[in-house]
Design a protein around this motif. Structure first.
Motif, PDB file in Angstrom:
ATOM      1  N   GLU A 131      24.038-107.962 -12.939  1.00 23.61           N
ATOM      2  CA  GLU A 131      23.606-106.974 -13.643  1.00 23.61           C
ATOM      3  C   GLU A 131      22.942-107.424 -14.856  1.00 23.61           C
ATOM      4  N   ARG A 132      23.362-108.605 -15.548  1.00 26.02           N
ATOM      5  CA  ARG A 132      22.810-109.186 -16.759  1.00 26.02           C
ATOM      6  C   ARG A 132      21.373-109.414 -16.341  1.00 26.02           C
ATOM      7  N   TYR A 133      21.172-110.281 -15.323  1.00 27.09           N
ATOM      8  CA  TYR A 133      20.048-110.621 -15.022  1.00 27.09           C
ATOM      9  C   TYR A 133      19.028-109.686 -14.380  1.00 27.09           C
ATOM     10  N   ARG A 134      19.501-108.618 -14.097  1.00 29.56           N
ATOM     11  CA  ARG A 134      18.873-107.389 -13.409  1.00 29.56           C
ATOM     12  C   ARG A 134      18.228-106.599 -14.908  1.00 29.56           C
ATOM     13  N   VAL A 135      18.999-106.701 -15.855  1.00 32.96           N
ATOM     14  CA  VAL A 135      18.499-106.078 -17.104  1.00 32.96           C
ATOM     15  C   VAL A 135      17.576-106.878 -17.682  1.00 32.96           C
ATOM     16  N   GLU A 136      18.013-108.065 -17.824  1.00 29.24           N
ATOM     17  CA  GLU A 136      16.844-109.012 -18.282  1.00 29.24           C
ATOM     18  C   GLU A 136      15.642-109.075 -17.470  1.00 29.24           C
ATOM     19  N   TYR A 137      15.515-109.061 -16.261  1.00 32.68           N
ATOM     20  CA  TYR A 137      14.389-108.841 -15.247  1.00 32.68           C
ATOM     21  C   TYR A 137      13.750-107.651 -15.659  1.00 32.68           C
ATOM     22  N   GLU A 138      14.476-106.537 -15.764  1.00 29.87           N
ATOM     23  CA  GLU A 138      13.493-105.304 -16.092  1.00 29.87           C
ATOM     24  C   GLU A 138      12.996-105.235 -17.622  1.00 29.87           C
ATOM     25  N   ALA A 139      13.474-105.774 -18.431  1.00 28.64           N
ATOM     26  CA  ALA A 139      13.321-106.079 -19.988  1.00 28.64           C
ATOM     27  C   ALA A 139      11.826-106.858 -20.038  1.00 28.64           C
ATOM     28  N   LEU A 140      11.802-108.046 -19.126  1.00 31.96           N
ATOM     29  CA  LEU A 140      10.787-109.109 -19.286  1.00 31.96           C
ATOM     30  C   LEU A 140       9.715-108.336 -18.219  1.00 31.96           C
ATOM     31  N   CYS A 141      10.016-107.310 -17.345  1.00 35.09           N
ATOM     32  CA  CYS A 141       8.782-106.616 -16.555  1.00 35.09           C
ATOM     33  C   CYS A 141       8.112-105.760 -17.614  1.00 35.09           C
ATOM     34  N   LYS A 142       8.970-105.239 -18.526  1.00 32.81           N
ATOM     35  CA  LYS A 142       8.521-104.120 -19.537  1.00 32.81           C
ATOM     36  C   LYS A 142       7.658-104.832 -20.308  1.00 32.81           C
ATOM     37  N   VAL A 143       8.144-105.969 -20.861  1.00 35.39           N
ATOM     38  CA  VAL A 143       7.436-106.881 -21.789  1.00 35.39           C
ATOM     39  C   VAL A 143       6.172-107.216 -20.985  1.00 35.39           C
ATOM     40  N   GLU A 144       6.140-107.818 -19.924  1.00 36.07           N
ATOM     41  CA  GLU A 144       4.754-108.204 -19.152  1.00 36.07           C
ATOM     42  C   GLU A 144       3.847-106.857 -19.135  1.00 36.07           C
ATOM     43  N   ALA A 145       4.453-105.690 -18.805  1.00 37.84           N
ATOM     44  CA  ALA A 145       3.472-104.627 -18.643  1.00 37.84           C
ATOM     45  C   ALA A 145       2.648-104.355 -20.006  1.00 37.84           C
ATOM     46  N   GLU A 146       3.623-104.347 -21.030  1.00 40.77           N
ATOM     47  CA  GLU A 146       3.171-104.046 -22.282  1.00 40.77           C
ATOM     48  C   GLU A 146       2.125-105.248 -22.534  1.00 40.77           C
ATOM     49  N   GLN A 147       2.212-106.402 -22.313  1.00 37.40           N
ATOM     50  CA  GLN A 147       1.408-107.466 -22.661  1.00 37.40           C
ATOM     51  C   GLN A 147       0.051-107.281 -21.786  1.00 37.40           C
TER      52      GLN A 147
END
Length: 158
Positions: A131-147
């Motif tokens: 679950e932590r990795y999933r949340v981290e992955y979603e956060a990284l995907c969001k950061v990637e999309a913003e970048q």
């Protein structure tokens, strides 16, 4: 059904639910025979019924055992008692083995239960980590999309 299986194997339960090698009826007959033999041996040899005819005061003939016959009888009874004692010891040994096997099975069951609890705890820990990795992955995907959006805006502005 279990008693039938044990009976077929030559094992029986007595009235106290103790495991016995001899059938309870045979055990009772053996005890009765032992008592009769003890009474026979403890009585006066002249009053014992056996092979030598003697006339009693009422005119009837009575069989009296000779000392040799009594000795032979005592030897036979002694051998029988030794055999029964040996069977009792063997039954006791088998009973102890059965108790040991039962205790071993209980300890194995407890070990498996403890191992199952450890594995359940490990599964719960891994689910939390997932679950932590999933949340981290979603956060990284969001950061990637913003970048990527920032890069696209930067390219379009030039």
């Amino acid at each position: 059904m279990a008693k039938d299986i044990l009976s077929d194997a030559g094992l029986h339960f007595d009235e106290l639910n103790k495991l016995r090698v001899l059938d309870p009826e045979v055990t009772q007959q053996t005890i009765e025979l032992k008592e009769e033999c003890k009474d026979f041996v403890d009585t006066d040899p002249r009053a014992t019924v056996c092979s030598l005819p003697q006339e009693t005061s009422d005119g009837l003939e009575q069989m009296v055992a000779t000392p040799a016959e009594i000795g032979q009888f005592q030897k036979i009874v002694g051998g029988f008692i030794e055999l029964v004692d040996q069977l009792a010891k063997e039954a006791e040994n088998e009973k102890m083995k059965a108790i040991g096997a039962r205790n071993l099975l209980k300890s194995i069951a407890k070990q498996r239960e403890a191992q199952e609890q450890q594995l359940q705890a490990l599964i719960a820990e891994k689910k939390m980590q997932l679950e932590r990795y999933r949340v981290e992955y979603e956060a990284l995907c969001k950061v990637e999309a913003e970048q990527n959006e920032f890069i696209d805006q930067f390219i379009f502005q030039k």
